[in-house]
Scaffold this motif. Structure first.
Motif, PDB file in Angstrom:
ATOM      1  N   ALA A 175      -9.636   6.447  16.005  1.00 25.72           N
ATOM      2  CA  ALA A 175      -8.895   5.208  16.253  1.00 25.72           C
ATOM      3  C   ALA A 175      -8.082   5.267  17.546  1.00 25.72           C
ATOM      4  CB  ALA A 175      -7.971   4.909  15.075  1.00 25.72           C
ATOM      5  N   GLY A 176      -8.051   6.428  18.191  1.00 22.23           N
ATOM      6  CA  GLY A 176      -7.312   6.555  19.442  1.00 22.23           C
ATOM      7  C   GLY A 176      -5.807   6.536  19.263  1.00 22.23           C
ATOM      8  N   VAL A 177      -5.322   6.981  18.100  1.00 24.39           N
ATOM      9  CA  VAL A 177      -3.887   6.972  17.812  1.00 24.39           C
ATOM     10  C   VAL A 177      -3.196   8.113  18.565  1.00 24.39           C
ATOM     11  CG1 VAL A 177      -2.130   7.224  16.012  1.00 24.39           C
ATOM     12  CG2 VAL A 177      -4.246   5.942  15.549  1.00 24.39           C
ATOM     13  N   SER A 178      -2.077   7.807  19.213  1.00 21.40           N
ATOM     14  CA  SER A 178      -1.264   8.823  19.879  1.00 21.40           C
ATOM     15  C   SER A 178      -0.166   9.272  18.924  1.00 21.40           C
ATOM     16  CB  SER A 178      -0.647   8.260  21.168  1.00 21.40           C
ATOM     17  OG  SER A 178      -1.649   7.953  22.110  1.00 21.40           O
ATOM     18  N   LEU A 179      -0.041  10.559  18.751  1.00 19.79           N
ATOM     19  CA  LEU A 179       0.951  11.122  17.836  1.00 19.79           C
ATOM     20  C   LEU A 179       2.153  11.645  18.601  1.00 19.79           C
ATOM     21  CD1 LEU A 179      -1.447  13.240  15.581  1.00 19.79           C
ATOM     22  CD2 LEU A 179      -0.483  10.991  15.037  1.00 19.79           C
ATOM     23  N   SER A 180       3.303  11.658  17.945  1.00 20.10           N
ATOM     24  CA  SER A 180       4.461  12.325  18.519  1.00 20.10           C
ATOM     25  C   SER A 180       4.246  13.830  18.408  1.00 20.10           C
ATOM     26  CB  SER A 180       5.736  11.929  17.768  1.00 20.10           C
ATOM     27  OG  SER A 180       5.737  12.469  16.457  1.00 20.10           O
ATOM     28  N   VAL A 181       4.987  14.586  19.181  1.00 24.99           N
ATOM     29  CA  VAL A 181       4.875  16.044  19.126  1.00 24.99           C
ATOM     30  C   VAL A 181       5.221  16.547  17.729  1.00 24.99           C
ATOM     31  CG1 VAL A 181       5.839  18.214  19.990  1.00 24.99           C
ATOM     32  CG2 VAL A 181       5.290  16.364  21.589  1.00 24.99           C
ATOM     33  N   GLY A 182       6.241  15.951  17.128  1.00 21.48           N
ATOM     34  CA  GLY A 182       6.649  16.365  15.785  1.00 21.48           C
ATOM     35  C   GLY A 182       5.574  16.115  14.748  1.00 21.48           C
ATOM     36  N   ASP A 183       4.938  14.932  14.815  1.00 25.66           N
ATOM     37  CA  ASP A 183       3.880  14.611  13.860  1.00 25.66           C
ATOM     38  C   ASP A 183       2.681  15.537  14.042  1.00 25.66           C
ATOM     39  OD1 ASP A 183       5.388  12.599  12.797  1.00 25.66           O
ATOM     40  OD2 ASP A 183       4.314  10.962  13.772  1.00 25.66           O
ATOM     41  N   ALA A 184       2.287  15.760  15.290  1.00 23.01           N
ATOM     42  CA  ALA A 184       1.147  16.640  15.565  1.00 23.01           C
ATOM     43  C   ALA A 184       1.432  18.056  15.072  1.00 23.01           C
ATOM     44  CB  ALA A 184       0.835  16.646  17.059  1.00 23.01           C
ATOM     45  N   THR A 185       2.674  18.498  15.220  1.00 25.89           N
ATOM     46  CA  THR A 185       3.048  19.845  14.788  1.00 25.89           C
ATOM     47  C   THR A 185       2.994  19.961  13.264  1.00 25.89           C
ATOM     48  OG1 THR A 185       4.466  20.133  16.736  1.00 25.89           O
ATOM     49  CG2 THR A 185       4.856  21.605  14.870  1.00 25.89           C
ATOM     50  N   LEU A 186       3.482  18.942  12.555  1.00 25.52           N
ATOM     51  CA  LEU A 186       3.419  18.958  11.095  1.00 25.52           C
ATOM     52  C   LEU A 186       1.971  18.995  10.623  1.00 25.52           C
ATOM     53  CD1 LEU A 186       4.473  18.709   8.208  1.00 25.52           C
ATOM     54  CD2 LEU A 186       4.588  16.217   8.545  1.00 25.52           C
ATOM     55  N   MET A 187       1.120  18.198  11.236  1.00 29.91           N
ATOM     56  CA  MET A 187      -0.282  18.179  10.828  1.00 29.91           C
ATOM     57  C   MET A 187      -0.957  19.523  11.115  1.00 29.91           C
ATOM     58  SD  MET A 187      -1.299  14.304  11.970  1.00 29.91           S
ATOM     59  CE  MET A 187      -0.043  13.018  11.766  1.00 29.91           C
ATOM     60  N   MET A 188      -0.584  20.156  12.223  1.00 32.42           N
ATOM     61  CA  MET A 188      -1.116  21.488  12.512  1.00 32.42           C
ATOM     62  C   MET A 188      -0.613  22.495  11.480  1.00 32.42           C
ATOM     63  SD  MET A 188      -3.141  23.030  14.790  1.00 32.42           S
ATOM     64  CE  MET A 188      -2.978  22.676  16.551  1.00 32.42           C
TER      65      MET A 188
ATOM     66  N   ALA B 124       0.243  11.741   7.798  1.00 34.17           N
ATOM     67  CA  ALA B 124      -0.877  11.337   8.650  1.00 34.17           C
ATOM     68  C   ALA B 124      -1.420   9.973   8.249  1.00 34.17           C
ATOM     69  CB  ALA B 124      -1.980  12.393   8.585  1.00 34.17           C
ATOM     70  N   VAL B 125      -1.471   9.710   6.939  1.00 32.99           N
ATOM     71  CA  VAL B 125      -1.955   8.410   6.459  1.00 32.99           C
ATOM     72  C   VAL B 125      -1.059   7.286   6.974  1.00 32.99           C
ATOM     73  CG1 VAL B 125      -2.200   6.975   4.393  1.00 32.99           C
ATOM     74  CG2 VAL B 125      -3.163   9.283   4.438  1.00 32.99           C
ATOM     75  N   THR B 126       0.248   7.507   6.993  1.00 31.53           N
ATOM     76  CA  THR B 126       1.162   6.455   7.472  1.00 31.53           C
ATOM     77  C   THR B 126       1.050   6.256   8.982  1.00 31.53           C
ATOM     78  OG1 THR B 126       3.064   7.934   7.847  1.00 31.53           O
ATOM     79  CG2 THR B 126       2.776   7.042   5.628  1.00 31.53           C
ATOM     80  N   ARG B 127       0.591   7.253   9.695  1.00 33.03           N
ATOM     81  CA  ARG B 127       0.366   7.092  11.144  1.00 33.03           C
ATOM     82  C   ARG B 127      -0.948   6.375  11.418  1.00 33.03           C
ATOM     83  NH1 ARG B 127       5.098   8.097  10.147  1.00 33.03           N
ATOM     84  NH2 ARG B 127       6.246   9.799  11.182  1.00 33.03           N
ATOM     85  N   LEU B 128      -1.915   6.564  10.496  1.00 29.30           N
ATOM     86  CA  LEU B 128      -3.189   5.863  10.635  1.00 29.30           C
ATOM     87  C   LEU B 128      -3.047   4.401  10.245  1.00 29.30           C
ATOM     88  CD1 LEU B 128      -6.257   6.030  11.187  1.00 29.30           C
ATOM     89  CD2 LEU B 128      -6.548   6.697   8.785  1.00 29.30           C
ATOM     90  N   TRP B 129      -2.298   4.155   9.150  1.00 29.76           N
ATOM     91  CA  TRP B 129      -2.042   2.796   8.670  1.00 29.76           C
ATOM     92  C   TRP B 129      -0.530   2.622   8.529  1.00 29.76           C
ATOM     93  CZ3 TRP B 129      -5.853   5.314   5.141  1.00 29.76           C
ATOM     94  CH2 TRP B 129      -7.171   5.059   5.555  1.00 29.76           C
TER      95      TRP B 129
ATOM     96  N   LEU C  41      -3.295   2.210  -3.886  1.00 22.79           N
ATOM     97  CA  LEU C  41      -2.649   3.508  -3.982  1.00 22.79           C
ATOM     98  C   LEU C  41      -3.588   4.550  -3.383  1.00 22.79           C
ATOM     99  CD1 LEU C  41      -0.103   4.951  -5.105  1.00 22.79           C
ATOM    100  CD2 LEU C  41      -1.448   5.479  -7.148  1.00 22.79           C
ATOM    101  N   ILE C  42      -3.118   5.217  -2.339  1.00 19.90           N
ATOM    102  CA  ILE C  42      -3.917   6.244  -1.658  1.00 19.90           C
ATOM    103  C   ILE C  42      -3.437   7.609  -2.156  1.00 19.90           C
ATOM    104  CG2 ILE C  42      -4.608   7.206   0.569  1.00 19.90           C
ATOM    105  CD1 ILE C  42      -3.834   4.446   1.788  1.00 19.90           C
ATOM    106  N   VAL C  43      -4.339   8.379  -2.707  1.00 18.51           N
ATOM    107  CA  VAL C  43      -4.011   9.698  -3.256  1.00 18.51           C
ATOM    108  C   VAL C  43      -4.613  10.757  -2.347  1.00 18.51           C
ATOM    109  CG1 VAL C  43      -4.191  11.220  -5.252  1.00 18.51           C
ATOM    110  CG2 VAL C  43      -4.080   8.730  -5.578  1.00 18.51           C
ATOM    111  N   VAL C  44      -3.778  11.709  -1.877  1.00 21.39           N
ATOM    112  CA  VAL C  44      -4.278  12.707  -0.936  1.00 21.39           C
ATOM    113  C   VAL C  44      -4.058  14.130  -1.441  1.00 21.39           C
ATOM    114  CG1 VAL C  44      -3.908  11.182   1.043  1.00 21.39           C
ATOM    115  CG2 VAL C  44      -2.101  12.788   0.393  1.00 21.39           C
ATOM    116  N   ASP C  45      -4.973  15.014  -1.079  1.00 19.93           N
ATOM    117  CA  ASP C  45      -4.932  16.455  -1.343  1.00 19.93           C
ATOM    118  C   ASP C  45      -5.002  16.804  -2.824  1.00 19.93           C
ATOM    119  OD1 ASP C  45      -4.998  19.042  -0.251  1.00 19.93           O
ATOM    120  OD2 ASP C  45      -2.882  19.355  -0.683  1.00 19.93           O
TER     121      ASP C  45
ATOM    122  N   ARG D  27       0.862  -1.185   0.000  1.00 18.10           N
ATOM    123  CA  ARG D  27       0.000   0.000   0.000  1.00 18.10           C
ATOM    124  C   ARG D  27       0.897   1.235   0.000  1.00 18.10           C
ATOM    125  NH1 ARG D  27      -3.890  -0.191   4.915  1.00 18.10           N
ATOM    126  NH2 ARG D  27      -5.164   1.263   3.670  1.00 18.10           N
ATOM    127  N   VAL D  28       0.583   2.184  -0.856  1.00 22.60           N
ATOM    128  CA  VAL D  28       1.408   3.379  -1.025  1.00 22.60           C
ATOM    129  C   VAL D  28       0.512   4.609  -0.999  1.00 22.60           C
ATOM    130  CG1 VAL D  28       3.010   4.608  -2.548  1.00 22.60           C
ATOM    131  CG2 VAL D  28       3.094   2.106  -2.416  1.00 22.60           C
TER     132      VAL D  28
END
Length: 432
Positions: free
Chosen positions: A128-141, A20-25, A67-71, A2-3
């Motif tokens: 899904a109750g996923v916990s993110l790292s500070v770095g990942d959460a900051t990038l998503m913000m 974010a997709v790679t953190r979800l899956w 193949l997951i296409v985003v944005d 899966r890509v």
């Protein structure tokens, strides 16, 4: 295998959604090709080791089960990934842009009207109750703030705000977000900024200020989109279109940004072969002439359908209020401290009246400084709702000869509008 992929010249929302997709899956591989936008390039220079990004060449010969296409879903913006699209057994799209005739065919489409694509994945991460790292959460913000103008663009939805709250709870560092969103301008960008601010032509439609600027120079200015966004901030116009062309080139670049939900620039750019989303869109016209394109867009702006302003577009929020048992002497100090002429009166969380500076003048004549404002306030609360037309609120002000209206949503005070502010916004900067 899966890509997940995103569009060429990836911006922060694209990169954030990709990760974010790679953190979800976690089994999904993130594939990113260059070039990226200048701001993302600067970010990756420091953070690229935090992510496992692969190239298209690295996936050569691999079977692509999904193949997951985003944005994006535009085939033109996915040209660097053409080989992956051809080999994919299943295609899933997460996007928030308007459709086009160039869209890829997908087995599953998740296309929803949110301000940032990363919001769609953040909702699933939270569920899904996923916990993110500070770095990942900051990038998503970063991605969320970049595409919604820090939650201020007209395309910002309640879902975007809730996603931002989720990311903040996950530790997103706003000081880091601000560092990457507040870019230093190059000399070329500074010159373009001055040129655009000095030469932009405005169209006044239904109280909205729509502007158009043209730039023709020896070289195309990198980061021109950031300049357009800065001009919006500095001038207060509701939408700005920049038509740019390099001297001797037959390609015309058009960048459009909107701060209001009442003008969908993606639809506007669609008429010129471009696209995007309601707050940010672009078009590339080839062959073209900047002067002719600018003239055509200016003509469109003068007739483009624009929704009338709502109360929510004008109201001030949050609102300075005063408790019902506040004395008039203290109320006078509040008026001076906050620079307002009147305030809603609250009791047990509800608006029970409105008190103004005129009430203070009456107290001056009578010397009743220690009487609570409840004794002088207008007890009949005439209010507005955030989603009603501004013209209706103005009519109510005139009928009842009042200078301000509390704005209530299901009984909750969410804003306030004054007559002078509303008229200034609706007609001109000099209206009283």
């Amino acid at each position: 295998m899966r890509v997940v992929i995103t569009h060429s010249n990836a911006d922060f929302d694209a990169l954030a959604t990709l990760i974010a997709v790679t953190r979800l899956w976690p089994e999904v591989r993130a594939c990113l090709v260059g070039p990226t936008s200048p701001s993302v390039k600067r970010y990756l220079a420091l953070h690229k080791d935090s992510f496992e990004l692969v190239t298209v060449d690295a996936l050569e010969g691999e079977a692509i089960e999904e193949l997951i296409v985003v944005d994006t879903r535009s085939r033109n913006r996915l040209k660097p990934y053409a080989s992956l699209l051809e080999r994919a057994q299943r295609v899933v799209v997460f996007d928030h842009h308007a459709p086009s005739s160039d869209d890829v065919s997908a087995d599953v489409d998740v296309i929803e009207p949110v301000g940032a694509c990363v919001t769609l994945i953040c909702e699933r991460l939270e569920e899904a109750g996923v916990s993110l790292s500070v770095g990942d959460a900051t990038l998503m913000m970063l991605g969320l703030y970049a595409d919604t103008g820090k939650l201020s663009f007209g395309n910002t939805s309640t879902r975007d705000i809730l996603a931002a709250a989720y990311l903040r709870k996950q530790g997103a560092r706003l000081e880091v977000v601000n560092r990457y969103l507040q870019q230093e301008f190059s000399a070329d960008q500074q010159r373009l900024l001055v040129e655009v601010m000095g030469s932009a032509r405005e169209v006044d439609r239904e109280g909205l200020r729509l502007a158009l600027a043209t730039h023709v120079g020896e070289a195309y200015v990198k980061g021109a989109a950031v300049v357009v966004e800065r001009v919006l901030q500095l001038t207060g116009v509701d939408a700005l279109v920049l038509v740019a062309q390099q001297t001797g080139s037959k390609v015309v670049q058009v960048i459009a940004r909107s701060n209001t939900r009442h003008l969908d620039v993606a639809a506007l750019m669609g008429g010129f072969g471009g696209g995007g989303h309601p707050a940010a869109a672009a078009a590339k016209i080839k062959p073209g002439d900047a002067t002719e394109v600018a003239s055509a867009i200016f003509e469109k702006l003068q007739s483009w359908p624009v929704d009338p302003l709502d109360v929510a577009d004008v109201m001030s929020s949050p609102v300075q209020t005063v408790a019902h048992d506040t004395t008039l002497s203290e109320f006078r100090r509040c008026l001076e401290r906050w620079g307002v002429h009147g305030m809603p009166v609250m009791r047990a969380g509800e608006v029970v009246g409105v008190v103004s500076g005129r009430d203070v003048e009456q107290a001056v004549r009578r010397g009743d400084w220690e009487i609570p404002v409840a004794g002088f306030m207008s007890q009949r609360v005439i209010s507005a709702s955030p989603d009603e037309p501004l013209s209706e609120a103005l009519k109510r002000m005139t009928e009842h000869d009042i200078g301000r209206l509390p704005v209530l949503e299901q009984g909750v005070l969410v804003g306030i509008i004054s007559r002078s502010d509303a008229l200034r916004r609706l007609y001109s900067e000099d209206a009283e």
